[in-house]
Design an enzyme around this catalytic site. Sequence first.
Site, PDB file in Angstrom:
ATOM      1  N   GLU A 100       0.831  -1.200   0.000  1.00  0.00           N
ATOM      2  CA  GLU A 100       0.000   0.000   0.000  1.00  0.00           C
ATOM      3  C   GLU A 100       0.870   1.257   0.000  1.00  0.00           C
ATOM      4  OE1 GLU A 100      -3.579  -2.204   2.481  1.00  0.00           O
ATOM      5  OE2 GLU A 100      -2.543  -0.553   3.445  1.00  0.00           O
ATOM      6  N   CYS A 113       3.725   8.444   0.603  1.00  0.00           N
ATOM      7  CA  CYS A 113       4.320   7.529   1.574  1.00  0.00           C
ATOM      8  C   CYS A 113       4.382   6.150   0.902  1.00  0.00           C
ATOM      9  CB  CYS A 113       3.425   7.522   2.812  1.00  0.00           C
ATOM     10  SG  CYS A 113       3.964   6.395   4.082  1.00  0.00           S
ATOM     11  N   CYS A 120       6.404  -6.581   7.481  1.00  0.00           N
ATOM     12  CA  CYS A 120       7.549  -6.055   8.227  1.00  0.00           C
ATOM     13  C   CYS A 120       7.892  -7.013   9.362  1.00  0.00           C
ATOM     14  CB  CYS A 120       7.214  -4.676   8.799  1.00  0.00           C
ATOM     15  SG  CYS A 120       8.614  -3.914   9.645  1.00  0.00           S
ATOM     16  N   CYS A 124       6.480  -3.821  15.761  1.00  0.00           N
ATOM     17  CA  CYS A 124       6.047  -2.735  16.667  1.00  0.00           C
ATOM     18  C   CYS A 124       4.576  -2.956  17.042  1.00  0.00           C
ATOM     19  CB  CYS A 124       6.212  -1.377  15.983  1.00  0.00           C
ATOM     20  SG  CYS A 124       7.896  -1.078  15.402  1.00  0.00           S
ATOM     21  N   CYS A 127       1.524  -1.056  15.411  1.00  0.00           N
ATOM     22  CA  CYS A 127       1.494  -0.981  13.945  1.00  0.00           C
ATOM     23  C   CYS A 127       0.865  -2.226  13.321  1.00  0.00           C
ATOM     24  CB  CYS A 127       2.927  -0.799  13.451  1.00  0.00           C
ATOM     25  SG  CYS A 127       3.083  -0.883  11.668  1.00  0.00           S
ATOM     26  N   CYS A 367      -0.893   6.581   9.907  1.00  0.00           N
ATOM     27  CA  CYS A 367       0.334   5.961  10.422  1.00  0.00           C
ATOM     28  C   CYS A 367       0.002   4.723  11.238  1.00  0.00           C
ATOM     29  CB  CYS A 367       1.060   6.943  11.337  1.00  0.00           C
ATOM     30  SG  CYS A 367       2.038   8.104  10.451  1.00  0.00           S
TER      31      CYS A 367
HETATM   32  S1  SF4 Z   1       6.202   0.874  12.583  1.00  0.00           S
HETATM   33 FE1  SF4 Z   1       5.379  -0.909  11.473  1.00  0.00          FE
HETATM   34  S2  SF4 Z   1       6.288  -0.795   9.436  1.00  0.00           S
HETATM   35 FE2  SF4 Z   1       7.507   0.558  10.782  1.00  0.00          FE
HETATM   36  S3  SF4 Z   1       9.159  -0.713  11.563  1.00  0.00           S
HETATM   37 FE3  SF4 Z   1       7.508  -0.885  13.075  1.00  0.00          FE
HETATM   38  S4  SF4 Z   1       6.321  -2.701  12.436  1.00  0.00           S
HETATM   39 FE4  SF4 Z   1       7.617  -2.110  10.699  1.00  0.00          FE
END
Ligand code: SF4
Length: 379
Positions: A100, A113, A120, A124, A127, A367
């Site tokens: 995306e 962006c 990923c 985190c 996220c 975000c």
């Molecule tokens: S915020 Fe999301 S996309 Fe960015 S490094 Fe952390 S897990 Fe990965």
Amino acid sequence: MEKDLKSQTLAGLERLVVGLDQPKYLAEYIFSAIQARRRKVSLAGGVNDISAITTLSKSFRAKLVEEGYYISKLEIVDKLTDPDGTVKYVFGLSDGGRIESVLLFDDDRRTLCVSTQVGCAMGCVFCATGRLGLARNLTAGEIVDQVNVIADCGLQIADCNDSADSSPAGRRPVEMDSKIRNRISNVVFMGMGEPLANYDAVLDAVRILNNSAGRHIGIRHLTMSTCGLVEGIERLADEDIQPRLAISLNAPTDAIRQKLMPITKKYLLDRLFAAIGRYQRTTRNRVTFEYCLIKGVNDTVLHAQMLVKRLRGVMCNVNLIEYNTHEGCNLKPSGRQAIERFAGVLKDAGIETTIRLKMGQTINAACGQLGSKRTEKSE
Ligand code: SF4
């Protein structure tokens, strides 16, 4: 060697062309045909076919095809628009993956962006992309094509006075068939994925987007956002091309940071700030710190004061981000008052601080929301 010509920097194409016993200048013909904002070569439906680069001889085009070279092209499979004007594009990849990209409108700036990985690995907790895990890295071609394809859609900003369908920001995006103003002013490598975990492809994408024979986006308008992979920051400090750096910080202490971002157990704050110091000594670039405010976790006055201490002596600005909720995560966003209070402490200490408005929330484009379950119907 990578056979997708779209993934090649101009220097890479020069090596390739010379290796095929052709004059070096032909590399620029290929590069500009594929990457330039205003392409000299007319190619119906985008440059996805080597035979369409008619600035090359027929025999050389045939040779490239024979050697297995090709030009990839991303396909938009879905497009969603938030009432605030933010547009999310979903791209289908050749192996069935999905990524995306989000186009944000802010006065005269159009910021795109882009994603750098499919999913990923950083995990985190705030996220949605982190919940997907990592499927694979994107190639440089797949990264730059997010810019090319979206710019080629011909998005233009029109004043809200032109239409009753205005956004809260007073401007709205309009698709035009003619008189296209397709210049994307800023590209942030802040979508799905950790850019510094896909270092070489992302840096090649920076070189391609910045090149004057290509889209020619100024280096100050290209920003890599990292959760703080120290080796990558140190490497970036020594490059001959230096995009802007944004650090997803989110906490003033290692203990809180490690709860939110598991990868930071490997990269303690002292080590991270030593790498940032090195990056700043060589680049003289200001660093942006992203700080996502989460209720009861990192949003008190004490946290703000600790952050001020941590940022002392660092040439920086801070973006405070309202936490965006998504399915499967029970963290809560800080209230408006807490955010203002937090910002006040930073500003009183002389730190340039911006509270980032929530953008693209209804389409899960804000975000931390990329890759999360869709809430809106596509257009
Ligand atoms: S915020 Fe999301 S996309 Fe960015 S490094 Fe952390 S897990 Fe990965």
